[in-house]
Design a protein around this motif. Structure first.
Motif, PDB file in Angstrom:
ATOM      1  N   THR A 227      -3.193  -0.749  -3.153  1.00  0.00           N
ATOM      2  CA  THR A 227      -3.956   0.461  -3.469  1.00  0.00           C
ATOM      3  C   THR A 227      -5.439   0.244  -3.182  1.00  0.00           C
ATOM      4  O   THR A 227      -6.109   1.111  -2.612  1.00  0.00           O
ATOM      5  CB  THR A 227      -3.747   0.845  -4.949  1.00  0.00           C
ATOM      6  OG1 THR A 227      -2.353   1.123  -5.171  1.00  0.00           O
ATOM      7  CG2 THR A 227      -4.560   2.079  -5.310  1.00  0.00           C
ATOM      8  N   ASN A 228      -5.923  -0.937  -3.549  1.00  0.00           N
ATOM      9  CA  ASN A 228      -7.327  -1.265  -3.267  1.00  0.00           C
ATOM     10  C   ASN A 228      -7.583  -1.384  -1.771  1.00  0.00           C
ATOM     11  O   ASN A 228      -8.631  -0.940  -1.274  1.00  0.00           O
ATOM     12  CB  ASN A 228      -7.711  -2.560  -3.979  1.00  0.00           C
ATOM     13  CG  ASN A 228      -7.749  -2.416  -5.491  1.00  0.00           C
ATOM     14  OD1 ASN A 228      -7.889  -1.309  -6.010  1.00  0.00           O
ATOM     15  ND2 ASN A 228      -7.611  -3.526  -6.195  1.00  0.00           N
ATOM     16  N   PHE A 229      -6.647  -1.970  -1.038  1.00  0.00           N
ATOM     17  CA  PHE A 229      -6.786  -2.057   0.421  1.00  0.00           C
ATOM     18  C   PHE A 229      -6.892  -0.657   1.039  1.00  0.00           C
ATOM     19  O   PHE A 229      -7.702  -0.417   1.935  1.00  0.00           O
ATOM     20  CB  PHE A 229      -5.586  -2.779   1.031  1.00  0.00           C
ATOM     21  CG  PHE A 229      -5.645  -4.288   0.967  1.00  0.00           C
ATOM     22  CD1 PHE A 229      -6.841  -4.961   0.769  1.00  0.00           C
ATOM     23  CD2 PHE A 229      -4.494  -5.048   1.135  1.00  0.00           C
ATOM     24  CE1 PHE A 229      -6.892  -6.352   0.725  1.00  0.00           C
ATOM     25  CE2 PHE A 229      -4.532  -6.429   1.106  1.00  0.00           C
ATOM     26  CZ  PHE A 229      -5.728  -7.088   0.894  1.00  0.00           C
ATOM     27  N   LEU A 230      -6.055   0.259   0.558  1.00  0.00           N
ATOM     28  CA  LEU A 230      -6.044   1.615   1.113  1.00  0.00           C
ATOM     29  C   LEU A 230      -7.361   2.336   0.839  1.00  0.00           C
ATOM     30  O   LEU A 230      -7.805   3.170   1.643  1.00  0.00           O
ATOM     31  CB  LEU A 230      -4.880   2.409   0.528  1.00  0.00           C
ATOM     32  CG  LEU A 230      -3.477   1.981   0.988  1.00  0.00           C
ATOM     33  CD1 LEU A 230      -2.411   2.688   0.160  1.00  0.00           C
ATOM     34  CD2 LEU A 230      -3.283   2.274   2.473  1.00  0.00           C
ATOM     35  N   THR A 231      -7.975   2.032  -0.286  1.00  0.00           N
ATOM     36  CA  THR A 231      -9.268   2.629  -0.612  1.00  0.00           C
ATOM     37  C   THR A 231     -10.377   2.048   0.265  1.00  0.00           C
ATOM     38  O   THR A 231     -11.271   2.770   0.737  1.00  0.00           O
ATOM     39  CB  THR A 231      -9.604   2.387  -2.093  1.00  0.00           C
ATOM     40  OG1 THR A 231      -8.581   2.982  -2.911  1.00  0.00           O
ATOM     41  CG2 THR A 231     -10.951   2.994  -2.455  1.00  0.00           C
ATOM     42  N   LYS A 232     -10.298   0.745   0.487  1.00  0.00           N
ATOM     43  CA  LYS A 232     -11.353   0.048   1.229  1.00  0.00           C
ATOM     44  C   LYS A 232     -11.242   0.234   2.742  1.00  0.00           C
ATOM     45  O   LYS A 232     -12.251   0.344   3.441  1.00  0.00           O
ATOM     46  CB  LYS A 232     -11.301  -1.441   0.882  1.00  0.00           C
ATOM     47  CG  LYS A 232     -12.440  -2.255   1.469  1.00  0.00           C
ATOM     48  CD  LYS A 232     -12.390  -3.697   0.962  1.00  0.00           C
ATOM     49  CE  LYS A 232     -13.547  -4.527   1.509  1.00  0.00           C
ATOM     50  NZ  LYS A 232     -13.502  -5.925   1.008  1.00  0.00           N
ATOM     51  N   ALA A 253       2.705   1.726  -3.360  1.00  0.00           N
ATOM     52  CA  ALA A 253       1.332   2.192  -3.134  1.00  0.00           C
ATOM     53  C   ALA A 253       1.274   3.160  -1.960  1.00  0.00           C
ATOM     54  O   ALA A 253       0.547   4.171  -2.005  1.00  0.00           O
ATOM     55  CB  ALA A 253       0.412   0.998  -2.880  1.00  0.00           C
ATOM     56  N   LEU A 254       2.034   2.877  -0.913  1.00  0.00           N
ATOM     57  CA  LEU A 254       2.053   3.769   0.252  1.00  0.00           C
ATOM     58  C   LEU A 254       2.689   5.114  -0.097  1.00  0.00           C
ATOM     59  O   LEU A 254       2.229   6.163   0.376  1.00  0.00           O
ATOM     60  CB  LEU A 254       2.814   3.106   1.402  1.00  0.00           C
ATOM     61  CG  LEU A 254       2.174   1.848   1.999  1.00  0.00           C
ATOM     62  CD1 LEU A 254       3.051   1.284   3.102  1.00  0.00           C
ATOM     63  CD2 LEU A 254       0.772   2.138   2.522  1.00  0.00           C
ATOM     64  N   ASP A 255       3.732   5.092  -0.918  1.00  0.00           N
ATOM     65  CA  ASP A 255       4.346   6.347  -1.378  1.00  0.00           C
ATOM     66  C   ASP A 255       3.319   7.211  -2.098  1.00  0.00           C
ATOM     67  O   ASP A 255       3.213   8.424  -1.856  1.00  0.00           O
ATOM     68  CB  ASP A 255       5.527   6.058  -2.316  1.00  0.00           C
ATOM     69  CG  ASP A 255       6.796   5.668  -1.580  1.00  0.00           C
ATOM     70  OD1 ASP A 255       6.898   5.936  -0.368  1.00  0.00           O
ATOM     71  OD2 ASP A 255       7.688   5.093  -2.234  1.00  0.00           O
ATOM     72  N   ALA A 256       2.560   6.574  -2.994  1.00  0.00           N
ATOM     73  CA  ALA A 256       1.578   7.309  -3.797  1.00  0.00           C
ATOM     74  C   ALA A 256       0.468   7.893  -2.919  1.00  0.00           C
ATOM     75  O   ALA A 256      -0.098   8.947  -3.240  1.00  0.00           O
ATOM     76  CB  ALA A 256       0.978   6.388  -4.860  1.00  0.00           C
ATOM     77  N   ALA A 257       0.191   7.217  -1.798  1.00  0.00           N
ATOM     78  CA  ALA A 257      -0.884   7.668  -0.906  1.00  0.00           C
ATOM     79  C   ALA A 257      -0.377   8.553   0.229  1.00  0.00           C
ATOM     80  O   ALA A 257      -1.173   8.997   1.067  1.00  0.00           O
ATOM     81  CB  ALA A 257      -1.600   6.448  -0.314  1.00  0.00           C
ATOM     82  N   GLY A 258       0.926   8.812   0.240  1.00  0.00           N
ATOM     83  CA  GLY A 258       1.501   9.625   1.312  1.00  0.00           C
ATOM     84  C   GLY A 258       1.496   8.927   2.664  1.00  0.00           C
ATOM     85  O   GLY A 258       1.476   9.582   3.708  1.00  0.00           O
ATOM     86  N   GLN A 259       1.560   7.588   2.657  1.00  0.00           N
ATOM     87  CA  GLN A 259       1.467   6.811   3.899  1.00  0.00           C
ATOM     88  C   GLN A 259       2.768   6.081   4.255  1.00  0.00           C
ATOM     89  O   GLN A 259       2.797   5.346   5.241  1.00  0.00           O
ATOM     90  CB  GLN A 259       0.335   5.793   3.781  1.00  0.00           C
ATOM     91  CG  GLN A 259      -1.051   6.394   3.664  1.00  0.00           C
ATOM     92  CD  GLN A 259      -1.473   7.107   4.940  1.00  0.00           C
ATOM     93  OE1 GLN A 259      -1.321   6.584   6.035  1.00  0.00           O
ATOM     94  NE2 GLN A 259      -1.978   8.321   4.800  1.00  0.00           N
ATOM     95  N   SER A 260       3.813   6.257   3.470  1.00  0.00           N
ATOM     96  CA  SER A 260       5.063   5.558   3.749  1.00  0.00           C
ATOM     97  C   SER A 260       5.609   5.934   5.121  1.00  0.00           C
ATOM     98  O   SER A 260       5.675   7.120   5.473  1.00  0.00           O
ATOM     99  CB  SER A 260       6.112   5.876   2.681  1.00  0.00           C
ATOM    100  OG  SER A 260       5.827   5.191   1.485  1.00  0.00           O
ATOM    101  N   GLY A 261       6.006   4.928   5.873  1.00  0.00           N
ATOM    102  CA  GLY A 261       6.517   5.156   7.215  1.00  0.00           C
ATOM    103  C   GLY A 261       5.429   5.226   8.267  1.00  0.00           C
ATOM    104  O   GLY A 261       5.702   4.976   9.451  1.00  0.00           O
ATOM    105  N   LYS A 282      10.726   2.943   5.720  1.00  0.00           N
ATOM    106  CA  LYS A 282       9.563   2.631   4.889  1.00  0.00           C
ATOM    107  C   LYS A 282       9.130   1.177   5.054  1.00  0.00           C
ATOM    108  O   LYS A 282       8.001   0.818   4.711  1.00  0.00           O
ATOM    109  CB  LYS A 282       9.858   2.939   3.421  1.00  0.00           C
ATOM    110  CG  LYS A 282       9.975   4.424   3.128  1.00  0.00           C
ATOM    111  CD  LYS A 282      10.073   4.689   1.631  1.00  0.00           C
ATOM    112  CE  LYS A 282      10.047   6.175   1.334  1.00  0.00           C
ATOM    113  NZ  LYS A 282      10.024   6.443  -0.126  1.00  0.00           N
ATOM    114  N   MET A 283      10.058   0.351   5.524  1.00  0.00           N
ATOM    115  CA  MET A 283       9.744  -1.016   5.917  1.00  0.00           C
ATOM    116  C   MET A 283      10.282  -1.245   7.325  1.00  0.00           C
ATOM    117  O   MET A 283      11.307  -0.678   7.703  1.00  0.00           O
ATOM    118  CB  MET A 283      10.353  -2.040   4.954  1.00  0.00           C
ATOM    119  CG  MET A 283       9.601  -2.188   3.655  1.00  0.00           C
ATOM    120  SD  MET A 283      10.320  -3.486   2.578  1.00  0.00           S
ATOM    121  CE  MET A 283      10.118  -4.963   3.588  1.00  0.00           C
ATOM    122  N   LEU A 284       9.588  -2.092   8.069  1.00  0.00           N
ATOM    123  CA  LEU A 284      10.008  -2.383   9.431  1.00  0.00           C
ATOM    124  C   LEU A 284      11.031  -3.510   9.480  1.00  0.00           C
ATOM    125  O   LEU A 284      12.014  -3.437  10.229  1.00  0.00           O
ATOM    126  CB  LEU A 284       8.782  -2.763  10.278  1.00  0.00           C
ATOM    127  CG  LEU A 284       9.042  -3.104  11.742  1.00  0.00           C
ATOM    128  CD1 LEU A 284       9.546  -1.878  12.502  1.00  0.00           C
ATOM    129  CD2 LEU A 284       7.764  -3.644  12.387  1.00  0.00           C
TER     130      LEU A 284
END
Length: 328
Positions: A227-232, A253-261, A282-284
């Protein structure tokens, strides 16, 4: 990208699947003094397994595999498995070693949480006559030397496995892909080796590393770190997680940010909860390292040492990249 230069290893010729009955295709590497026909005393040997956190699915699988094998062979040995309450509960492993020695266990199979700190208590066990089998996470070579013990390592090439996952991510992202790394416990050699494997992929794939921090193998800590990485960093394209428990936190964290996939994630361990995430995109990828079979192998080699054999060097087990096509 093997890290075998860090450990002295020699090749042993032995049937892989038939000898171990583990379904592993890894190369066995060790120094073996002789073959001795088992001749145990009338009383059954006592075998103890010491793992890391049982909140981690990987170690739940390891325990399940060892419990099953022990139940199938209850006429041959007595068995007990213990774990830590969380990934940093190092004292619990030290206590477990001391308890097994006090209870006169014949064999201890251990996946160390701290590669340096565990050398001293395990040396005490060896000097008390216990056969110690080091699996999954190698003890630190200098710490073993200082403690006066020479134990074989039975486990995977973590650097090679991490590079398999990292290379898959590099291939997907292409040159210049921007990535972050979530590291394991700094005290564990396998965490260091997996980071090295990821760095190998970053170098060979010409990726751009934005940041690298530990989440201590834990899901919720990984969620916070990611989550901190996504903010930074607003332009992250890929994530290398040193185990699947942390990969689960990353995906959360990606789900919460709408970034999954959209942001690609690779992990390590192939625990059941990540398999649907890989199928759903959602994972490679992740890396299989056969934890249940590794514990069984540790028990088998412990019984062989108890019968008179001696192993040194590295008994190398297999790793395998797992992607969506492998889970159909």
């Amino acid at each position: 990208m093997s890290n075998s230069t860090k450990r002295d290893s020699v090749l042993i010729s032995a049937p892989r699947r038939a000898a171990l009955k583990l379904g592993l295709a890894g190369t066995l590497m060790l120094a073996l003094s002789c073959s001795v026909t088992p001749a145990f005393a009338a009383s059954k040997p006592k075998v103890g397994l010491i793992m890391k956190s049982l909140s981690n699915e990987f170690f739940k699988q390891m325990k399940a595999g060892a419990d099953k094998y022990a139940a199938e062979n209850k006429d041959k040995f007595d068995f007990k498995a213990v774990g830590m309450k969380d990934e940093r509960d190092f004292a619990a492993q030290v206590d477990a070693v001391e308890n097994f020695v006090t209870q006169k266990y014949d064999i201890i199979v251990v996946a160390p949480a701290d590669s340096k700190a565990m050398a001293t208590p395990l040396a005490k066990a060896v000097k008390a006559g216990v056969k110690v089998i080091n699996i999954d996470v190698p003890l630190d070579a200098d710490a073993k030397k200082a403690a006066g013990i020479d134990l074989a390592f039975f486990g995977p090439d973590n650097r090679e496995g991490a590079k398999l996952a990292g290379d898959a991510l590099a291939k997907d992202l292409g040159l210049g892909g921007k990535v972050v790394i979530l590291e394991g416990n700094p005290e564990a050699d396998n965490a260091k080796e997996r980071k090295e494997g990821f760095m190998d992929s970053i170098s060979s794939g010409k990726l751009q590393l934005l940041d690298s921090k530990t989440a201590h193998w834990e899901t919720e800590e990984a969620n916070t770190v990611m989550t901190n990485f996504l903010t930074k960093y607003k332009d992250i394209q890929g994530v290398m997680a040193a185990n699947d428990s942390m990969a689960l936190g990353v995906v959360k964290a990606l789900d919460a940010a709408g970034q999954s996939g959209k942001i690609k994630v690779v992990g390590f361990d192939n625990i059941p909860p990540v398999q649907p995430l890989i199928k759903d995109g959602k994972m490679l990828a992740t890396v299989e390292q056969y934890g249940a079979e590794m514990a069984v192998m540790g028990i088998k080699y412990g019984l062989r040492e108890l019968a008179g054999e001696k192993f040194t060097g590295w008994v190398k087990t297999d790793v395998k990249l797992v992607t969506a096509k492998d889970l159909k």
